[in-house]
Enzyme design. Structure first.
Site, PDB file in Angstrom:
ATOM      1  N   ASN A  29      66.696  43.318  22.311  1.00  0.00           N
ATOM      2  CA  ASN A  29      67.454  42.464  21.388  1.00  0.00           C
ATOM      3  C   ASN A  29      68.970  42.582  21.586  1.00  0.00           C
ATOM      4  O   ASN A  29      69.716  41.650  21.296  1.00  0.00           O
ATOM      5  CB  ASN A  29      67.096  42.776  19.934  1.00  0.00           C
ATOM      6  N   HIS A  43      58.979  49.217  18.575  1.00  0.00           N
ATOM      7  CA  HIS A  43      59.437  47.824  18.530  1.00  0.00           C
ATOM      8  C   HIS A  43      58.623  46.968  19.502  1.00  0.00           C
ATOM      9  O   HIS A  43      58.749  47.091  20.721  1.00  0.00           O
ATOM     10  CB  HIS A  43      60.936  47.750  18.854  1.00  0.00           C
ATOM     11  N   SER A  62      63.788  45.021  13.946  1.00  0.00           N
ATOM     12  CA  SER A  62      64.455  44.417  15.104  1.00  0.00           C
ATOM     13  C   SER A  62      65.892  44.870  15.214  1.00  0.00           C
ATOM     14  O   SER A  62      66.494  44.769  16.269  1.00  0.00           O
ATOM     15  CB  SER A  62      64.517  42.894  14.951  1.00  0.00           C
ATOM     16  N   GLU A  87      59.131  49.119  22.894  1.00  0.00           N
ATOM     17  CA  GLU A  87      60.280  50.028  22.879  1.00  0.00           C
ATOM     18  C   GLU A  87      59.960  51.166  21.903  1.00  0.00           C
ATOM     19  O   GLU A  87      59.567  50.903  20.755  1.00  0.00           O
ATOM     20  CB  GLU A  87      61.541  49.288  22.427  1.00  0.00           C
TER      21      GLU A  87
HETATM   22  N1  3HC Z   1      47.663  35.102  21.291  1.00  0.00           N
HETATM   23  C1  3HC Z   1      46.842  35.156  22.348  1.00  0.00           C
HETATM   24  N2  3HC Z   1      47.074  34.545  23.508  1.00  0.00           N
HETATM   25  C2  3HC Z   1      48.211  33.837  23.616  1.00  0.00           C
HETATM   26  C3  3HC Z   1      49.143  33.742  22.560  1.00  0.00           C
HETATM   27  C4  3HC Z   1      48.823  34.402  21.349  1.00  0.00           C
HETATM   28  N3  3HC Z   1      49.635  34.380  20.287  1.00  0.00           N
HETATM   29  N4  3HC Z   1      50.172  32.975  22.959  1.00  0.00           N
HETATM   30  C5  3HC Z   1      49.919  32.615  24.219  1.00  0.00           C
HETATM   31  N5  3HC Z   1      48.740  33.150  24.616  1.00  0.00           N
HETATM   32  C6  3HC Z   1      48.138  33.070  25.948  1.00  0.00           C
HETATM   33  C7  3HC Z   1      46.937  32.228  25.965  1.00  0.00           C
HETATM   34  O1  3HC Z   1      46.041  32.759  26.894  1.00  0.00           O
HETATM   35  C8  3HC Z   1      47.472  30.884  26.463  1.00  0.00           C
HETATM   36  O2  3HC Z   1      46.457  30.143  26.990  1.00  0.00           O
HETATM   37  P1  3HC Z   1      45.613  29.146  26.026  1.00  0.00           P
HETATM   38  O3  3HC Z   1      46.589  28.136  25.491  1.00  0.00           O
HETATM   39  O4  3HC Z   1      44.601  28.584  26.944  1.00  0.00           O
HETATM   40  O5  3HC Z   1      45.002  29.924  24.919  1.00  0.00           O
HETATM   41  C9  3HC Z   1      48.499  31.359  27.490  1.00  0.00           C
HETATM   42  O6  3HC Z   1      49.074  32.520  26.894  1.00  0.00           O
HETATM   43  C10 3HC Z   1      49.598  30.392  27.800  1.00  0.00           C
HETATM   44  O7  3HC Z   1      50.216  30.015  26.593  1.00  0.00           O
HETATM   45  P2  3HC Z   1      50.937  28.630  26.430  1.00  0.00           P
HETATM   46  O8  3HC Z   1      50.286  27.626  27.333  1.00  0.00           O
HETATM   47  O9  3HC Z   1      50.974  28.349  24.971  1.00  0.00           O
HETATM   48  O10 3HC Z   1      52.441  28.832  26.888  1.00  0.00           O
HETATM   49  P3  3HC Z   1      53.163  29.745  27.974  1.00  0.00           P
HETATM   50  O11 3HC Z   1      52.478  29.751  29.270  1.00  0.00           O
HETATM   51  O12 3HC Z   1      54.600  29.364  27.910  1.00  0.00           O
HETATM   52  O13 3HC Z   1      53.084  31.229  27.392  1.00  0.00           O
HETATM   53  C11 3HC Z   1      54.374  32.740  26.092  1.00  0.00           C
HETATM   54  C12 3HC Z   1      53.471  31.504  26.107  1.00  0.00           C
HETATM   55  C13 3HC Z   1      53.578  33.969  26.531  1.00  0.00           C
HETATM   56  C14 3HC Z   1      54.820  32.914  24.652  1.00  0.00           C
HETATM   57  C15 3HC Z   1      55.593  32.527  27.066  1.00  0.00           C
HETATM   58  O14 3HC Z   1      56.196  31.292  26.832  1.00  0.00           O
HETATM   59  C16 3HC Z   1      56.661  33.591  26.940  1.00  0.00           C
HETATM   60  O15 3HC Z   1      56.537  34.688  27.474  1.00  0.00           O
HETATM   61  N6  3HC Z   1      57.746  33.273  26.178  1.00  0.00           N
HETATM   62  C17 3HC Z   1      58.844  34.229  25.912  1.00  0.00           C
HETATM   63  C18 3HC Z   1      58.498  35.064  24.720  1.00  0.00           C
HETATM   64  C19 3HC Z   1      59.543  36.105  24.429  1.00  0.00           C
HETATM   65  O16 3HC Z   1      60.597  36.165  25.032  1.00  0.00           O
HETATM   66  N7  3HC Z   1      59.252  36.956  23.443  1.00  0.00           N
HETATM   67  C20 3HC Z   1      60.179  37.959  22.959  1.00  0.00           C
HETATM   68  C21 3HC Z   1      60.906  37.436  21.769  1.00  0.00           C
HETATM   69  S1  3HC Z   1      62.037  38.625  21.106  1.00  0.00           S
HETATM   70  C22 3HC Z   1      61.125  39.538  20.049  1.00  0.00           C
HETATM   71  O17 3HC Z   1      59.970  39.312  19.807  1.00  0.00           O
HETATM   72  C23 3HC Z   1      61.840  40.676  19.399  1.00  0.00           C
HETATM   73  C24 3HC Z   1      61.997  40.480  17.935  1.00  0.00           C
HETATM   74  O18 3HC Z   1      62.519  41.672  17.401  1.00  0.00           O
HETATM   75  C25 3HC Z   1      62.910  39.323  17.572  1.00  0.00           C
END
Ligand code: 3HC
Length: 310
Positions: free
Chosen positions: A215, A165, A144, A177
């Site tokens: 990030n 990434h 990261s 990325e």
């Molecule tokens: N696996 C499979 N499907 C998933 C999942 C997973 N881990 N997480 C969510 N889903 C899918 C499922 O289909 C779920 O439906 P279900 O509950 O019926 O199975 C659907 O997404 C909706 O999920 P939720 O109802 O739990 O919640 P959301 O609608 O809020 O979606 C989210 C969840 C996709 C995580 C959304 O909130 C989101 O996009 N959040 C932002 C995430 C983000 O910014 N990530 C980047 C972080 S930075 C990073 O990773 C970099 C690192 O270097 C630090």
């Protein structure tokens, strides 16, 4: 005539469906990111070995993959649950696990390292892999925040070294990325872009700079949110509500911090603070340090800025 037509459609379909750039992928690290990467690679036809320190960790990672695949299948095959079950079974069938990275890289095409954010440990790993992996194997890191060039120092194959990434949750986030260092060859870079396409991601590329694109923007934003609360300007809940309803973000910065892991946030920030002490955006936060010291790392430990205990 009908048969001829069917044959034509079949051969057209198979020629249109090109083979994956890599066949065998070794993912080192079975944490949130590693298991997500193993999942998407296996679900797109790659043979995958997922490596971690012991079988207890690997059993948990495998069970998380199974659960995540079932969620994906429920949506993707809503009309045909049987096909969904087959998809989960086929994908799981392409994943094996191992506790020693050096035993499985002798026949791998791509290594994706997703272990702890510690430069010395990463360098030691790549030094060991260098001696065993075949010539053609491409080495990558999912780091990261650590410069890819600093990790690649441990490897002789700098022309076959780059950064991949991914984002958490890997099966859901559409971005990848792709990072090249000055020594990365055009052929390797093209392969990495092709791999991104193979695993169904949209690729963007960035120079080997701190935090790459996402990030570099996201972490200072999350840290500004923490500082805002540290000053007592607003509550965590109100900041999250504001960013979700006022800026359309799917999660507020505190929910996202808990989701990513407060330890990961601290690793990223500490590294940047050490390397760029004069950048005000990279300064440490007493509040974040306190939570990490208390073992409140977010969703994974049941408590962070919020409590996830039932
Ligand atoms: N696996 C499979 N499907 C998933 C999942 C997973 N881990 N997480 C969510 N889903 C899918 C499922 O289909 C779920 O439906 P279900 O509950 O019926 O199975 C659907 O997404 C909706 O999920 P939720 O109802 O739990 O919640 P959301 O609608 O809020 O979606 C989210 C969840 C996709 C995580 C959304 O909130 C989101 O996009 N959040 C932002 C995430 C983000 O910014 N990530 C980047 C972080 S930075 C990073 O990773 C970099 C690192 O270097 C630090």
């Amino acid at each position: 005539m009908a048969n001829l037509c069917k044959t034509f459609v079949r051969s057209f379909a198979s020629s249109a469906q090109r083979a994956n750039v890599f066949n065998h992928v070794t993912v080192i690290g079975g944490g949130l990111m590693g298991s997500g990467i193993a999942q998407v690679a296996a679900s797109t036809g790659h043979t995958v070995v997922m490596v971690d320190q012991n079988n207890t960790i690997l059993a948990k990672s495998t069970s998380n993959i199974q659960k995540s695949l079932e969620r994906v299948a429920k949506k993707k095959f809503a009309e045909n649950p049987g096909a969904g079950e087959q998809f989960v079974k086929d994908t799981m069938g392409r994943i094996t696990t191992a506790t020693s990275p050096t035993t499985c890289v002798s026949h791998t095409d791509l290594v994706i390292e997703a272990i702890v954010e510690n430069l010395d440990i990463k360098k030691k790993l790549f030094r060991e892999l260098e001696a065993i992996a075949p010539e053609h194997t491409v080495f990558t890191s999912n780091t990261s925040s650590i410069p890819i060039g600093d990790i690649a120092v441990a490897s002789k194959r700098k022309d076959r070294f780059g950064g991949l990434h991914f984002f958490n949750p890997v099966p859901m986030m559409k971005l990848l990325e792709v990072i090249r260092i000055p020594a990365t060859s055009d052929a390797t870079f093209d392969k990495l872009l092709g791999f991104g396409k193979d695993v169904g991601k949209v690729t963007v590329s960035c120079k080997d700079t701190p935090g790459f694109i996402v990030n570099r923007l996201l972490v200072p934003y999350m840290m500004e949110a923490i500082r805002l609360v540290e000053r007592g300007d607003a509550s965590t809940r109100d900041v999250d509500t504001a960013m979700k309803l006022g800026a359309g973000y799917p999660m507020g910065p505190f929910e996202l911090s808990d989701y990513v892991g407060l330890d990961t946030m601290k690793f990223i920030l500490d590294g940047w603070c050490q390397n760029y002490p004069d950048n005000p955006l990279f300064q440490r936060s007493p509040l974040l340090d306190k939570y990490v010291a208390q073992g409140k790392l977010g969703v994974k430990t049941g408590e962070g800025f919020y409590s996830y205990k039932k």
